[in-house]
Motif scaffolding. Structure first.
Motif, PDB file in Angstrom:
ATOM      1  N   GLY A  53      -6.918  38.705   7.763  1.00  0.00           N
ATOM      2  CA  GLY A  53      -5.794  37.920   8.277  1.00  0.00           C
ATOM      3  C   GLY A  53      -5.990  36.425   8.123  1.00  0.00           C
ATOM      4  N   TYR A  54      -7.237  35.972   8.180  1.00  0.00           N
ATOM      5  CA  TYR A  54      -7.490  34.529   8.036  1.00  0.00           C
ATOM      6  C   TYR A  54      -8.073  34.217   6.660  1.00  0.00           C
ATOM      7  CZ  TYR A  54      -9.107  29.796   9.012  1.00  0.00           C
ATOM      8  OH  TYR A  54      -9.314  28.438   8.953  1.00  0.00           O
ATOM      9  N   MET A  55      -9.255  34.782   6.372  1.00  0.00           N
ATOM     10  CA  MET A  55      -9.952  34.392   5.131  1.00  0.00           C
ATOM     11  C   MET A  55      -9.177  34.780   3.881  1.00  0.00           C
ATOM     12  SD  MET A  55     -13.817  35.326   6.365  1.00  0.00           S
ATOM     13  CE  MET A  55     -14.363  35.749   4.723  1.00  0.00           C
ATOM     14  N   ALA A  56      -8.892  36.085   3.730  1.00  0.00           N
ATOM     15  CA  ALA A  56      -8.182  36.517   2.522  1.00  0.00           C
ATOM     16  C   ALA A  56      -6.818  35.840   2.447  1.00  0.00           C
ATOM     17  CB  ALA A  56      -8.035  38.037   2.495  1.00  0.00           C
ATOM     18  N   MET A  57      -6.185  35.658   3.609  1.00  0.00           N
ATOM     19  CA  MET A  57      -4.858  35.032   3.645  1.00  0.00           C
ATOM     20  C   MET A  57      -4.894  33.662   2.965  1.00  0.00           C
ATOM     21  SD  MET A  57      -1.800  35.726   4.870  1.00  0.00           S
ATOM     22  CE  MET A  57      -1.996  36.936   6.175  1.00  0.00           C
ATOM     23  N   VAL A  58      -5.838  32.818   3.382  1.00  0.00           N
ATOM     24  CA  VAL A  58      -5.903  31.467   2.807  1.00  0.00           C
ATOM     25  C   VAL A  58      -6.441  31.511   1.379  1.00  0.00           C
ATOM     26  CG1 VAL A  58      -6.868  29.158   3.035  1.00  0.00           C
ATOM     27  CG2 VAL A  58      -6.207  30.432   5.078  1.00  0.00           C
ATOM     28  N   MET A  59      -7.444  32.351   1.136  1.00  0.00           N
ATOM     29  CA  MET A  59      -8.067  32.381  -0.191  1.00  0.00           C
ATOM     30  C   MET A  59      -7.070  32.828  -1.260  1.00  0.00           C
ATOM     31  SD  MET A  59     -11.668  33.862   1.194  1.00  0.00           S
ATOM     32  CE  MET A  59     -12.612  34.236  -0.262  1.00  0.00           C
ATOM     33  N   LEU A  60      -6.229  33.812  -0.925  1.00  0.00           N
ATOM     34  CA  LEU A  60      -5.219  34.255  -1.898  1.00  0.00           C
ATOM     35  C   LEU A  60      -4.208  33.142  -2.173  1.00  0.00           C
ATOM     36  CD1 LEU A  60      -6.479  37.040  -1.698  1.00  0.00           C
ATOM     37  CD2 LEU A  60      -4.237  38.022  -1.279  1.00  0.00           C
ATOM     38  N   GLY A  61      -3.702  32.540  -1.077  1.00  0.00           N
ATOM     39  CA  GLY A  61      -2.715  31.472  -1.242  1.00  0.00           C
ATOM     40  C   GLY A  61      -3.284  30.296  -2.013  1.00  0.00           C
ATOM     41  N   ALA A  62      -4.530  29.925  -1.680  1.00  0.00           N
ATOM     42  CA  ALA A  62      -5.144  28.767  -2.329  1.00  0.00           C
ATOM     43  C   ALA A  62      -5.432  29.061  -3.791  1.00  0.00           C
ATOM     44  CB  ALA A  62      -6.432  28.378  -1.601  1.00  0.00           C
ATOM     45  N   MET A  63      -5.808  30.289  -4.088  1.00  0.00           N
ATOM     46  CA  MET A  63      -6.139  30.609  -5.474  1.00  0.00           C
ATOM     47  C   MET A  63      -4.895  30.569  -6.357  1.00  0.00           C
ATOM     48  SD  MET A  63      -8.968  33.350  -6.492  1.00  0.00           S
ATOM     49  CE  MET A  63      -9.505  33.559  -8.186  1.00  0.00           C
ATOM     50  N   LEU A  64      -3.762  31.023  -5.821  1.00  0.00           N
ATOM     51  CA  LEU A  64      -2.514  30.950  -6.590  1.00  0.00           C
ATOM     52  C   LEU A  64      -2.174  29.485  -6.878  1.00  0.00           C
ATOM     53  CD1 LEU A  64      -0.315  33.603  -4.723  1.00  0.00           C
ATOM     54  CD2 LEU A  64      -1.453  33.856  -6.931  1.00  0.00           C
ATOM     55  N   GLN A  65      -2.552  28.604  -5.945  1.00  0.00           N
ATOM     56  CA  GLN A  65      -2.272  27.186  -6.089  1.00  0.00           C
ATOM     57  C   GLN A  65      -3.260  26.508  -7.034  1.00  0.00           C
ATOM     58  OE1 GLN A  65       0.092  25.134  -4.755  1.00  0.00           O
ATOM     59  NE2 GLN A  65      -0.870  23.557  -6.012  1.00  0.00           N
ATOM     60  N   ILE A  66      -4.540  26.848  -6.887  1.00  0.00           N
ATOM     61  CA  ILE A  66      -5.573  26.038  -7.538  1.00  0.00           C
ATOM     62  C   ILE A  66      -5.921  26.522  -8.946  1.00  0.00           C
ATOM     63  CG2 ILE A  66      -7.707  27.168  -6.797  1.00  0.00           C
ATOM     64  CD1 ILE A  66      -8.670  24.334  -5.970  1.00  0.00           C
ATOM     65  N   LEU A  67      -5.625  27.778  -9.259  1.00  0.00           N
ATOM     66  CA  LEU A  67      -5.956  28.276 -10.608  1.00  0.00           C
ATOM     67  C   LEU A  67      -5.366  27.407 -11.716  1.00  0.00           C
ATOM     68  CD1 LEU A  67      -6.003  32.145 -11.044  1.00  0.00           C
ATOM     69  CD2 LEU A  67      -7.853  30.513 -11.310  1.00  0.00           C
ATOM     70  N   PRO A  68      -4.081  27.017 -11.602  1.00  0.00           N
ATOM     71  CA  PRO A  68      -3.531  26.171 -12.668  1.00  0.00           C
ATOM     72  C   PRO A  68      -4.320  24.875 -12.842  1.00  0.00           C
ATOM     73  CG  PRO A  68      -1.776  26.978 -11.241  1.00  0.00           C
ATOM     74  CD  PRO A  68      -3.074  27.376 -10.606  1.00  0.00           C
ATOM     75  N   VAL A  69      -4.818  24.314 -11.720  1.00  0.00           N
ATOM     76  CA  VAL A  69      -5.567  23.058 -11.803  1.00  0.00           C
ATOM     77  C   VAL A  69      -6.966  23.301 -12.353  1.00  0.00           C
ATOM     78  CG1 VAL A  69      -6.455  21.101 -10.484  1.00  0.00           C
ATOM     79  CG2 VAL A  69      -4.273  22.123  -9.860  1.00  0.00           C
ATOM     80  N   LEU A  70      -7.624  24.345 -11.837  1.00  0.00           N
ATOM     81  CA  LEU A  70      -9.021  24.577 -12.191  1.00  0.00           C
ATOM     82  C   LEU A  70      -9.200  25.088 -13.613  1.00  0.00           C
ATOM     83  CD1 LEU A  70     -10.839  26.238  -9.157  1.00  0.00           C
ATOM     84  CD2 LEU A  70     -11.254  24.009 -10.149  1.00  0.00           C
ATOM     85  N   VAL A  71      -8.312  25.965 -14.050  1.00  0.00           N
ATOM     86  CA  VAL A  71      -8.526  26.589 -15.352  1.00  0.00           C
ATOM     87  C   VAL A  71      -7.385  26.331 -16.324  1.00  0.00           C
ATOM     88  CG1 VAL A  71      -9.952  28.355 -14.287  1.00  0.00           C
ATOM     89  CG2 VAL A  71      -7.577  28.867 -14.742  1.00  0.00           C
ATOM     90  N   GLY A  72      -6.354  25.567 -15.883  1.00  0.00           N
ATOM     91  CA  GLY A  72      -5.307  25.136 -16.791  1.00  0.00           C
ATOM     92  C   GLY A  72      -4.343  26.223 -17.216  1.00  0.00           C
ATOM     93  N   THR A  73      -4.158  27.237 -16.390  1.00  0.00           N
ATOM     94  CA  THR A  73      -3.204  28.267 -16.763  1.00  0.00           C
ATOM     95  C   THR A  73      -2.489  28.762 -15.508  1.00  0.00           C
ATOM     96  OG1 THR A  73      -2.954  30.433 -17.775  1.00  0.00           O
ATOM     97  CG2 THR A  73      -5.024  30.026 -16.701  1.00  0.00           C
ATOM     98  N   PRO A  74      -1.153  28.862 -15.554  1.00  0.00           N
ATOM     99  CA  PRO A  74      -0.426  29.254 -14.350  1.00  0.00           C
ATOM    100  C   PRO A  74      -0.558  30.748 -14.066  1.00  0.00           C
ATOM    101  CG  PRO A  74       1.100  28.986 -16.167  1.00  0.00           C
ATOM    102  CD  PRO A  74      -0.257  28.621 -16.696  1.00  0.00           C
ATOM    103  N   VAL A  75      -0.395  31.108 -12.793  1.00  0.00           N
ATOM    104  CA  VAL A  75      -0.354  32.522 -12.423  1.00  0.00           C
ATOM    105  C   VAL A  75       1.069  33.016 -12.708  1.00  0.00           C
ATOM    106  CG1 VAL A  75      -0.602  34.137 -10.520  1.00  0.00           C
ATOM    107  CG2 VAL A  75      -2.094  32.149 -10.664  1.00  0.00           C
ATOM    108  N   PRO A  76       1.215  34.126 -13.445  1.00  0.00           N
ATOM    109  CA  PRO A  76       2.564  34.575 -13.772  1.00  0.00           C
ATOM    110  C   PRO A  76       3.337  34.983 -12.520  1.00  0.00           C
ATOM    111  CG  PRO A  76       0.932  36.223 -14.425  1.00  0.00           C
ATOM    112  CD  PRO A  76       0.164  34.994 -14.009  1.00  0.00           C
ATOM    113  N   ALA A  77       4.630  34.682 -12.507  1.00  0.00           N
ATOM    114  CA  ALA A  77       5.531  35.058 -11.407  1.00  0.00           C
ATOM    115  C   ALA A  77       4.952  34.705 -10.046  1.00  0.00           C
ATOM    116  CB  ALA A  77       5.864  36.551 -11.480  1.00  0.00           C
ATOM    117  N   ALA A  78       4.438  33.445  -9.939  1.00  0.00           N
ATOM    118  CA  ALA A  78       3.713  33.041  -8.726  1.00  0.00           C
ATOM    119  C   ALA A  78       4.532  33.281  -7.453  1.00  0.00           C
ATOM    120  CB  ALA A  78       3.304  31.575  -8.825  1.00  0.00           C
ATOM    121  N   ARG A  79       5.837  32.979  -7.515  1.00  0.00           N
ATOM    122  CA  ARG A  79       6.660  33.092  -6.310  1.00  0.00           C
ATOM    123  C   ARG A  79       6.769  34.545  -5.846  1.00  0.00           C
ATOM    124  NH1 ARG A  79      11.233  29.503  -4.614  1.00  0.00           N
ATOM    125  NH2 ARG A  79      10.999  28.300  -6.520  1.00  0.00           N
TER     126      ARG A  79
END
Lengths: 429, 143
Positions: free
Chosen positions: A61-87
Motif C-alpha cells: 500500500g505504501y512502498m509499491a504504491m509510490v515505487m510504481l508511480g515514481a517508476m512510470l514517471q522517472i523511466l523516461p528521464v532515466l533511460v530516455g524512453t516513455p512507458v507505453p500508454a502511461a495513463r
C-alpha cells in the motif's frame, strides 16, 4: 538514423504519478491503525496473521504504491524512453493495487480466504500490467547504460517477488501447498533485497550526487552492485530451497548483507562530502534510510551466523529495512518529486515566469516536522520489535502521526498546484 | 581523445560547483558573494548552453536529419533554465533569501534531470554517431 524510442521530453500527465503518491500515506495510516488494533500480536513473531497484514499494508500500500508511480514517471528521464500508454497503465495498476493491498490485509487480519483470493487476482493483475509496460519501455531504450541494467534487474526481481507471493497466496487462499516452505523466506528477500534494494540503489546512483552535489559513487560499486546482489540472491535462494549444504546459505546471506552495508555506508560517506550544505529534509530522510539499511543488514548477518539468536531479531530486521529504510527514502524522494512535478507542469501551462518555485508548493518546516516525527516512529517500532508490550501502542501512534503529517504535506502541495492552475489564464492544459 | 560525454559532463560538474557556492552564500546572507558567484555560474552556464545549441546539437541534427526529437526537448529546457536565471538574478538583486533559495532548489532539479538525460542518453548517442567529427567539435570547445 531514427530514434523512435528516444523522447527526452516525455513526461506523463501529472495525474499519473500523483494518484499513487497521495494514496500511499493513507495505507501507512491504515498499517498504524491495524498495529494499534492487534496490539502485541503483531510482534509475537514474523509470520503471525496480524504481522503479515501490517507488513503488506506498508510494502504494497505504501512502498509499491509510490515505487510504481515514481517508476512510470522517472523511466523516461532515466533511460530516455516513455512507458507505453502511461495513463491507462497508471489507472489500472493504481486501482488494482489499492483493492489488492486492502483485500490482502483483510484476508490476513480477519482470516478470510476469500479476501486473500480476491487479493491474488487483483495484485496479480496490477503487477502484470505494470511489468508488461515497464518491460516494453526497457526493451526500447536507445542506450544500454548501467542505469538501464539496474532498472532491468530491479524489475526482474519484482517479477520474481510477485510469482513467489502468488504461490504463498495460493496456500493462504486456496490451501494449495507451496513447492517449498523456503518460499516464506524467499518472497520477502526478493521483495526487499531484490526489487526494493536494487531500485533504491539504481535511483541513488543518479539522485544522491544530483540532489546534494556529492562526488559520484565509485564506478565498480555502481556497476557491480546490481549484478552482484542479483546473483547472490539467486544463489542464496537455491541454497535455502535445497537446504542441504551446511553453511552455504549463511555464507551467501552474509555476503548479500555485506553488499548492502557497503552501499549504505558509501552513500552516507558521499553525503558527508556534499557541496550543497543547506538543510534539506530529503537528505535527512536518506540518512535515516541508509543508517537503517546498514543496521538491518548487520542484524541479518547475526541471524544468519547464529540461528539460536532471538527470533525477535527477525522483526527488528523487518522494521529497520521496511520502515527505517524503504519508507524513509521514499518519503525523502517525494519531497523532491512532488514539488518539482508541480512546478514543471505549472510552468508548462502558465509559462515559466508565472510558475511559483518549488518551496512555495511545500516549505522547509512542514518537511522537517515530518523528519522528526518519522524518526520517532522508526525508533519506537525498533523498540517495540524487541519489547512489544506495551511499546507497540507507542509505535503505532508514532507511525500514524508520521503518516498523517506526510499526507497533510502532500495534500498541501497538490492543493497549491490546483489553486495556481485555476488562477492561471486558460491556456494549454 | 576525451569523449563528448566526458568533456561535457565535466563541464556540468564545474557549473554545479559554482551553483553550490552561490547558493551557500545566499543561504548565509552574504549577498555580495552570492551575486558575484551567481553571475560567474550564469556565465559558465551560458557558455555551455551556447556550445550545445550552436555546435553540438546542429552537428547531431545534421547527422540524424531532424531538428525535432531529443535536441528540441533539450533546447526547450535550456529556455526554462534561462527564465530561472533571470528570476534568480532579480532575487539576488532584491536580496530576497526565500525567493532565491526556492528558485535555486527548482533550478537544481531542472538542471540535474536535464544533465542526466544528456549524460545518460544524448551525449552517448553523439559520441557514437559523430565519430571523428567529435574531435573538431571538442577542439572548438577548448577555446
Amino acid at each position: 538514423m531514427q530514434q523512435p524510442g528516444l523522447k527526452l521530453e516525455q513526461a506523463p500527465p501529472i495525474a499519473v504519478p500523483f494518484r499513487f503518491f497521495l494514496t500511499a500515506p493513507l495505507f501507512l495510516l491504515a498499517a498504524a491503525a491495524l498495529l494499534a488494533w492487534s496490539g502485541a500480536a503483531s510482534f509475537d513473531a514474523r509470520a503471525t496473521p496480524a504481522a503479515l497484514a501490517v507488513t503488506h499494508l506498508v510494502t504494497l500500500g505504501y512502498m509499491a504504491m509510490v515505487m510504481l508511480g515514481a517508476m512510470l514517471q522517472i523511466l523516461p528521464v532515466l533511460v530516455g524512453t516513455p512507458v507505453p500508454a502511461a495513463r491507462a497503465v497508471a489507472g489500472a495498476a493504481h486501482a488494482l493495487l489499492v483493492v489488492g493491498a486492502a483485500s490482502l490485509a483483510a484476508g490476513f487480519a480477519l482470516g478470510q480466504p476469500l479476501a486473500t483470493r480476491a487479493a491474488a487476482w487483483t495484485l496479480g493483475g496490477a503487477f502484470a500490467v505494470f511489468l508488461v509496460a515497464v518491460a516494453t519501455a526497457l526493451t526500447r531504450v536507445a542506450v544500454r547504460s548501467a542505469t538501464v541494467l539496474g532498472m532491468t534487474l530491479a524489475t526482474a526481481a519484482l517479477a520474481i517477488t510477485v510469482v513467489l507471493g502468488l504461490e504463498l497466496a495460493a496456500m493462504h487462499g486456496w490451501g494449495i501447498a507451496p513447492p517449498s516452505f523456503a518460499l516464506r523466506e524467499l518472497h520477502p528477500a526478493w521483495g526487499l533485497a531484490g526489487w526494493t534494494g536494487l531500485l533504491v540503489a539504481g535511483v541513488a546512483y543518479q539522485v544522491v550526487p544530483m540532489f546534494q552535489m556529492t562526488p559520484p559513487y565509485p564506478p565498480p560499486l555502481a556497476r557491480g552492485f546490481p549484478v552482484a546482489v542479483f546473483v547472490l540472491l539467486a544463489a542464496w535462494s537455491a541454497a535455502a530451497w535445497h537446504g542441504d549444504v551446511p553453511g552455504l546459505e549463511a555464507t551467501l546471506a552474509v555476503l548479500l548483507a555485506g553488499g548492502y552495508i557497503t552501499f549504505a555506508v558509501t552513500t552516507l560517506v558521499l553525503q558527508i562530502q556534499r557541496r550543497r550544505r543547506i538543510p534539506d529534509a530529503t537528505l535527512a530522510f536518506w540518512q535515516i534510510g541508509m543508517a537503517s539499511v546498514a543496521l538491518a543488514s548487520a542484524v541479518w548477518c547475526v541471524r544468519a551466523v547464529r540461528p539460536e539468536a532471538p527470533e525477535a531479531l527477525d522483526l527488528l530486521i523487518g522494521v529497520l529495512a521496511i520502515v527505517g529504510g524503504a519508507v524513509s527514502v521514499i518519503a525523502g524522494m517525494l519531497y523532491k518529486i512532488v514539488p518539482f512535478l508541480g512546478w514543471f507542469h505549472l510552468q508548462a501551462s502558465v509559462g515559466p515566469k508565472g510558475a511559483p518555485h518549488m518551496k512555495k508548493f511545500l516549505g522547509d518546516s512542514p518537511q522537517q516536522l515530518h523528519v522528526r516525527v518519522h524518526l520517532v516512529a522508526v525508533a519506537a517500532l525498533c523498540a517495540a520489535a524487541l519489547w512489544p508490550q506495551p511499546l507497540v501502542y507507542v509505535a503505532a501512534a508514532a507511525l500514524g502521526a508520521s503518516a498523517l503529517v506526510q499526507f497533510r504535506n502532500l495534500v498541501l502541495a497538490a492543493r497549491f498546484y490546483r489553486a495556481e492552475l485555476a488562477r492561471a489564464p486558460a491556456t494549454g492544459a | 581523445m576525451p569523449s563528448i560525454n566526458a568533456t561535457m559532463s565535466g563541464d556540468h560538474r564545474a557549473c554545479d560547483a559554482r551553483f553550490a557556492t552561490a547558493e551557500g552564500a545566499a543561504a548565509s546572507g552574504d549577498w555580495t558573494q552570492a551575486a558575484a558567484e551567481f553571475a560567474a555560474f550564469r556565465d559558465a552556464m551560458e557558455r555551455h548552453l551556447k556550445l550545445e545549441e550552436e555546435a553540438l546539437f546542429p552537428a547531431f541534427e545534421k547527422h540524424t536529419g531532424s531538428a525535432a526529437g531529443p535536441t528540441e526537448a533539450m533546447r526547450m529546457e535550456h529556455a526554462e533554465m534561462r527564465d530561472l536565471f533571470e528570476r534568480l538574478a532579480a532575487a539576488a538583486e532584491a536580496r530576497d533569501g526565500d525567493e532565491f533559495l526556492g528558485l535555486a532548489e527548482t533550478l537544481n532539479l531542472l538542471m540535474q534531470q536535464h544533465n542526466m538525460k544528456e549524460e545518460q542518453v544524448l551525449y552517448v548517442l553523439m559520441d557514437e554517431s559523430l565519430g571523428s567529427e567529435a574531435e573538431s567539435l571538442l577542439a572548438a570547445l577548448a577555446h
